[in-house]
Scaffold this motif. Structure first.
Motif, PDB file in Angstrom:
ATOM      1  N   THR A 306       0.834  -1.203   0.000  1.00  0.00           N
ATOM      2  CA  THR A 306       0.000   0.000   0.000  1.00  0.00           C
ATOM      3  C   THR A 306       0.869   1.253   0.000  1.00  0.00           C
ATOM      4  O   THR A 306       0.605   2.208  -0.740  1.00  0.00           O
ATOM      5  CB  THR A 306      -0.944  -0.015   1.218  1.00  0.00           C
ATOM      6  N   LEU A 309       2.227   1.765  -3.354  1.00  0.00           N
ATOM      7  CA  LEU A 309       1.203   2.238  -4.280  1.00  0.00           C
ATOM      8  C   LEU A 309       0.914   3.712  -4.096  1.00  0.00           C
ATOM      9  O   LEU A 309       0.787   4.464  -5.063  1.00  0.00           O
ATOM     10  CB  LEU A 309      -0.091   1.465  -4.039  1.00  0.00           C
ATOM     11  N   LEU A 310       0.806   4.103  -2.842  1.00  0.00           N
ATOM     12  CA  LEU A 310       0.517   5.516  -2.595  1.00  0.00           C
ATOM     13  C   LEU A 310       1.667   6.381  -3.101  1.00  0.00           C
ATOM     14  O   LEU A 310       1.444   7.457  -3.662  1.00  0.00           O
ATOM     15  CB  LEU A 310       0.249   5.744  -1.108  1.00  0.00           C
TER      16      LEU A 310
ATOM     17  N   CYS B 245      -7.835   4.268 -10.421  1.00  0.00           N
ATOM     18  CA  CYS B 245      -7.103   3.669  -9.303  1.00  0.00           C
ATOM     19  C   CYS B 245      -8.024   2.790  -8.453  1.00  0.00           C
ATOM     20  O   CYS B 245      -9.225   3.019  -8.390  1.00  0.00           O
ATOM     21  CB  CYS B 245      -6.508   4.756  -8.423  1.00  0.00           C
ATOM     22  N   GLY B 246      -7.432   1.845  -7.796  1.00  0.00           N
ATOM     23  CA  GLY B 246      -8.156   1.051  -6.824  1.00  0.00           C
ATOM     24  C   GLY B 246      -8.263  -0.395  -7.215  1.00  0.00           C
ATOM     25  O   GLY B 246      -8.016  -0.741  -8.363  1.00  0.00           O
ATOM     26  N   PRO B 247      -8.623  -1.252  -6.255  1.00  0.00           N
ATOM     27  CA  PRO B 247      -8.849  -0.886  -4.869  1.00  0.00           C
ATOM     28  C   PRO B 247      -7.565  -0.706  -4.054  1.00  0.00           C
ATOM     29  O   PRO B 247      -7.576  -0.011  -3.041  1.00  0.00           O
ATOM     30  CB  PRO B 247      -9.668  -2.063  -4.326  1.00  0.00           C
ATOM     31  N   LYS B 248      -6.475  -1.354  -4.496  1.00  0.00           N
ATOM     32  CA  LYS B 248      -5.254  -1.183  -3.711  1.00  0.00           C
ATOM     33  C   LYS B 248      -4.873   0.295  -3.689  1.00  0.00           C
ATOM     34  O   LYS B 248      -4.973   0.969  -4.707  1.00  0.00           O
ATOM     35  CB  LYS B 248      -4.122  -2.003  -4.318  1.00  0.00           C
ATOM     36  N   GLY B 249      -4.459   0.736  -2.552  1.00  0.00           N
ATOM     37  CA  GLY B 249      -4.119   2.147  -2.411  1.00  0.00           C
ATOM     38  C   GLY B 249      -5.286   2.994  -1.945  1.00  0.00           C
ATOM     39  O   GLY B 249      -5.106   4.147  -1.582  1.00  0.00           O
ATOM     40  N   ASP B 304     -11.943  -7.932  -3.099  1.00  0.00           N
ATOM     41  CA  ASP B 304     -11.119  -7.547  -4.244  1.00  0.00           C
ATOM     42  C   ASP B 304      -9.689  -7.278  -3.774  1.00  0.00           C
ATOM     43  O   ASP B 304      -9.471  -6.400  -2.921  1.00  0.00           O
ATOM     44  CB  ASP B 304     -11.727  -6.299  -4.894  1.00  0.00           C
ATOM     45  N   SER B 305      -8.739  -8.020  -4.309  1.00  0.00           N
ATOM     46  CA  SER B 305      -7.317  -7.783  -4.069  1.00  0.00           C
ATOM     47  C   SER B 305      -6.861  -8.042  -2.645  1.00  0.00           C
ATOM     48  O   SER B 305      -5.752  -7.635  -2.259  1.00  0.00           O
ATOM     49  CB  SER B 305      -6.921  -6.346  -4.459  1.00  0.00           C
ATOM     50  N   ARG B 306      -7.677  -8.665  -1.866  1.00  0.00           N
ATOM     51  CA  ARG B 306      -7.318  -9.073  -0.515  1.00  0.00           C
ATOM     52  C   ARG B 306      -7.878 -10.467  -0.284  1.00  0.00           C
ATOM     53  O   ARG B 306      -8.741 -10.935  -1.031  1.00  0.00           O
ATOM     54  CB  ARG B 306      -7.898  -8.107   0.529  1.00  0.00           C
TER      55      ARG B 306
END
Lengths: 332, 594
Positions: A306, A309-310, B245-249, B304-306
């Motif tokens: 994370t 990504l940020l 963007c998303g979902p990560k972040g 999603d993504s987890r």
């Protein structure tokens, strides 16, 4: 590519087929690698920084440094030398190759693809072509251009049919694409060619398990655990443990997983399967402890991802280049 | 691949000569819209059903709205909507509900929130009893103008008709049915207006008190109050492209669990039930089922993504998350996949409930086999899902016995999230085909090219709902499509197919009248077929709760055993095939009317 050959080639300029003695190499190049190989990376880096300036007009030094750093898996350090080498000798395939490889492994895959695609075209018909085409295929699959990657691997194999690495990589791509019969054939070749690919046996075993041929898979796992390189043996042991667990043989999977988490204490999935295996065997407390360890490692992984990504989003917004990559992590 | 490419060429030539799909309907009319689709079909005599897209000719023409069709700035515009097949007025046929989204409006103040344009409308369609639909949205009370996402349909107030819970970006809505297909928005009175970005939801009896509780899966924060930077996260690199963007972040939203208080109101019990004891993830698909056969309803949530959640119920509506140990959080390769939709059914005929999760492109959809001992094994890699499945991005799904041979086949609605994916064609495309997988004794194989002209339509499909819209004994599929009208894949038998069937509508005592959670086993020769009544599942969609049994050549069911939601069991012996039965708890099965 061997150093001597590299030197000979850069001195002759293969495209022009000029003859001449190998150039004198700046002695600081070897000295720097000696420092690195002794383990003093910080000192080596300082020397490299100096060389990047001092030897900036010496194509042989630039390509040797790039190549040497690539061989030592210091791809990010290799990149500026490779760029300089390409600038000085764009007609010399190893310069392009070194740049392509350093970009591939620093996660700048799009640029790697551009460099390698151009070089593969430019050096078609030369002895450099197979490696350039193969690296281009790798660039494709690293960007999940799997279909194109498959075609490009096929071209590399056509150029060099007895290369186990090419066969292995093509087979792995086929396995991802669920072309299991093709993958099986590729892994078998990668096992038998000289030198064989270290990971081919356990990858073949996985493929056979996916085809439901469990009895054939098992001895291959065992062979890979017994005969592979240290890293390959560990990977094979992990996959064999998963295989055994999924076949309801938790008791046999247990010692493999216990050894793995000892050898690789940060291996999330080894802890995950260890927790599940212990649970299947009724060892609730040990299972809970292993699960806790897995979940802690997973949470750390998620946090790191994370943060990355940020940072990537911020870099994108400010128009900058992400320091060590520009791809979003895969969404799975 | 070479073999399949050669086959594709042959197929195209054959189709050009023969006129694709002319003989695929043993009855009923075709859909002109299907003719424009690519003729990527093949003959396969083992495929005994054909799916024909008849949405247009049967009146399901509502256009979907979900942001810009071509330039999607935010994931809000990408993840798309679901749909429902349900009997709104109790006349026995299946009506349709299409959730709609809308456009996005930029805030006048750059520090403000984007807002929904409200230029779309959820649509309600009435079935005329022959599988043709009429838009009855006007005046029905169901025509919500919201940024809708999904729908859960169930009789949540226990008055004998089916209500609708519509999930939204923003406040969700509970629409109470008056039994005649007129709906009143009772969200505030009921206390279920979760204002997170919600997608999947499922009604189920969590605490065994015979009324229906509600789980709401929430995605991520798209409101500055919860993520001040959310609207600034744009143009994320996606391969060589830029995409939403998303979902990560992004900041994940916690899911919500509402307990039904039996008086038309619900109470947010997320904390006390243990739902909030886990870290928030990015929930999409949700299904309630009894994974460990201990008599209560557990919950599976595709994140999603987890890692996915499996909430094990203690029988009193308190949950412990056990997916890691149970082996259904990740793929067998240890990947946190992009869980979108979820199907649930007994695919291998061993009388426990298995799971199927749809995921992102360049990844497997995941088939989790229930081992009957509280665990799951990812057996996806042993299926013949094929290259196309791996490249596709899956959404709505379920186990369905398309060919009525008794085992459960699979359906997957596909479509990419990013329109820019087309730059990667042919490997990636935004619009994709839905796919059908035939169950060959517990191993799936992709039979899409042979499963009818409907599956040649390419769209960015999303939610899918399943039910027998034309009342011919087999299940059809309604599929929502991004910025397009939906598909209605009507199921027709291949010529000469021997396919007997039985449909069961269960009616339990108490307020869980449609018997959500009930299990029925049909004994047919040496086979035992398990089906269960549930809401939720698929992606953001709600399917008909009636149970469908394919009987193949058998003309009778030797024995039916129902386990009612209260745990009691009943039997019926020697039941003739090809009938629609209603089975009231405590009584014998009887023909369903009309």
């Amino acid at each position: 590519m061997k150093r001597a050959l590299l030197l000979l080639l850069i001195s002759s300029g293969r495209a022009a087929a000029r003859q001449g003695p190998p150039p004198a190499i700046d002695p600081r190049v070897d000295a720097t690698f000696q420092i690195y190989d002794r383990g003093d990376k910080a000192a080596a880096k300082r020397e490299l920084d100096k060389l990047l300036v001092a030897a900036a007009s010496d194509p042989a030094a630039m390509v040797l440094l790039a190549h040497g750093l690539d061989m030592r898996q210091e791809y990010a350090w290799a990149e500026p030398f490779a760029r300089r080498a390409v600038l000085l000798r764009p007609d010399f395939a190893p310069c392009q190759y070194a740049l392509g490889v350093s970009l591939l492994f620093t996660d700048h895959v799009e640029e790697a693809e551009r460099v390698l695609r151009a070089a593969a075209g430019r050096f078609a018909g030369t002895q450099d072509e197979p490696d350039l085409v193969f690296s281009l295929a790798m660039a494709c699959v690293l960007q999940n251009k799997r279909l194109e990657g498959g075609l490009t691997f096929a071209k590399a194999i056509e150029l060099q049919p007895k290369n186990a690495l090419y066969r292995f990589s093509a087979a792995e791509n086929d396995r991802n694409l669920k072309r299991l019969a093709e993958a099986e054939a590729g892994f078998r070749l990668a096992m038998t060619l000289e030198p064989p690919h270290a990971d081919a046996a356990w990858k073949l075993a996985m493929t056979l398990a996916e085809l439901g041929r469990f009895a054939e898979a098992e001895p291959l796992f065992q062979r890979a655990i017994a005969q592979g390189t240290p890293a390959s043996r560990q990977s094979a042991a992990y996959q064999f443990a998963v295989f055994l667990f999924e076949r309801g043989r938790a008791q046999e999977a247990l010692p493999l997983l216990q050894a793995l988490v000892k050898a690789r204490p940060a291996d999330r999935m080894a802890w995950n399967y260890l927790a599940r295996t212990l649970r299947a065997l009724g060892h609730k407390e040990e299972s809970a402890a292993a699960l806790k360890r897995y979940q802690s490692l997973q949470a750390e992984f998620d946090r790191t991802e994370t943060d990355y990504l940020l940072g990537l989003i911020r870099a994108q917004r400010s128009g900058g280049r992400a320091p060590d990559g520009k791809q979003m992590p895969e969404r799975h | 691949m070479r073999a399949s490419a050669a086959r594709s060429r042959t197929v195209v030539l054959l189709a050009l000569v023969a006129g694709c799909g002319d003989d695929e309907r043993a009855q009923g009319g075709g859909d002109p819209s299907a003719a424009s689709a690519s003729p990527e079909t093949a003959e396969d005599p083992t495929v005994r059903f054909r799916l024909v897209d008849e949405a247009s000719s049967r009146g399901l023409t509502a256009m979907n709205h979900c942001g810009s069709p071509t330039a999607k700035r935010y994931a809000l515009e990408e993840i798309g909507q679901g749909c429902a097949l349900f009997d709104m007025e109790g006349d026995g046929d299946l009506d349709a509900y299409l959730v709609d989204g809308c456009g996005l409006v930029a805030p006048p103040d750059p520090q403000g929130d984007w807002t929904p344009a409200l230029d779309g409308e959820c649509r309600l369609f009435e079935n005329d009893g022959r599988g043709h639909f009429r838009d009855v949205t006007e005046g029905s009370g169901a025509g919500l103008k919201v940024f809708g996402q999904g729908v859960a349909a169930a009789d949540c107030d226990g008055d004998g008709d089916v209500d609708l819970y519509v999930t939204c970006w923003g406040k969700n809505h509970l629409l109470e049915n008056d039994g005649q297909g007129h709906f009143a928005d009772v969200t505030d009175r009921a206390g279920v207006g979760d204002d997170h970005w919600s997608v999947g939801a499922a009604f189920f009896d969590a605490d065994g008190d015979q009324d229906l509780d509600l789980y709401v899966g929430n995605y991520f924060a798209m409101a500055r109050a919860r993520d001040p930077d959310c609207w600034n996260k744009v143009d994320c690199p996606y391969y060589e492209m830029l995409a939403a963007c998303g979902p990560k972040g992004m900041v994940p939203e916690p899911d919500t669990f509402y307990v039904n208080q039996g008086d038309g109101t619900f109470r947010d019990a997320s904390e006390e039930a243990g739902i909030r004891s886990v870290e928030p993830r990015y929930a999409l698909g949700v299904v309630a089922f009894d994974y460990d056969r201990d008599g209560d309803q557990d919950l599976y949530v595709a994140n999603d993504s987890r890692g996915n959640y499996l909430f094990e119920n203690d029988g009193h509506g308190r949950f412990t998350e056990v997916a890691d140990l149970a082996g259904c959080a990740l793929s067998s390769a240890g990947l946190q996949q992009a869980g979108m939709g979820v199907g649930c059914g007994d695919f291998d005929g061993d009388l426990d409930l298995d799971l199927f999760c749809t995921n992102f492109s360049h990844d497997d959809n995941t088939l989790y086999e229930n081992d009957g001992r509280g665990g799951f094994l990812d057996v996806s890699s042993r299926q013949a899902f094929g290259t196309e499945a791996w490249l596709a991005l899956g959404w709505g799904t379920d186990f369905v016995d398309f060919d009525l041979d008794g085992d459960l086949d699979l359906f997957v609605a596909n479509g990419h999230v990013h329109p820019v994916a087309d730059r990667r064609a042919p490997e990636l495309t935004y619009k994709q085909r839905c796919r059908a997988y035939l169950n060959d004794e517990g191993r799936y194989r992709d039979v899409t090219p042979a499963a009818g002209s409907g599956l040649t339509r390419r769209a960015s499909f999303r939610g899918a709902a399943f039910g027998d819209v034309d009342e011919d004994g087999d299940e059809d599929v309604l599929v929502a499509a991004q910025n397009e009208p939906p598909a209605l894949f009507v199921n027709y038998p291949a010529e000469g197919a021997e396919r007997h069937w039985l449909t069961l509508e269960l009616e339990a005592v108490g307020r869980n009248r449609f018997a959500l959670g009930a299990l029925v086993v049909a004994e047919v020769g040496k086979r035992r077929l398990l089906r269960f009544v549930h809401s939720g599942g698929s992606y953001a969609s709600s399917s008909d709760p009636r149970l469908h049994f394919g009987l193949g050549a058998a003309t009778r069911v030797e024995r039916l055993t129902v386990t009612w939601p209260d745990g009691s069991t009943q039997f019926a012996a020697d039941v003739a095939a090809d009938r629609k039965l209603r089975w009231r708890q405590g009584a014998a099965p009887e023909p369903r009317l009309p």
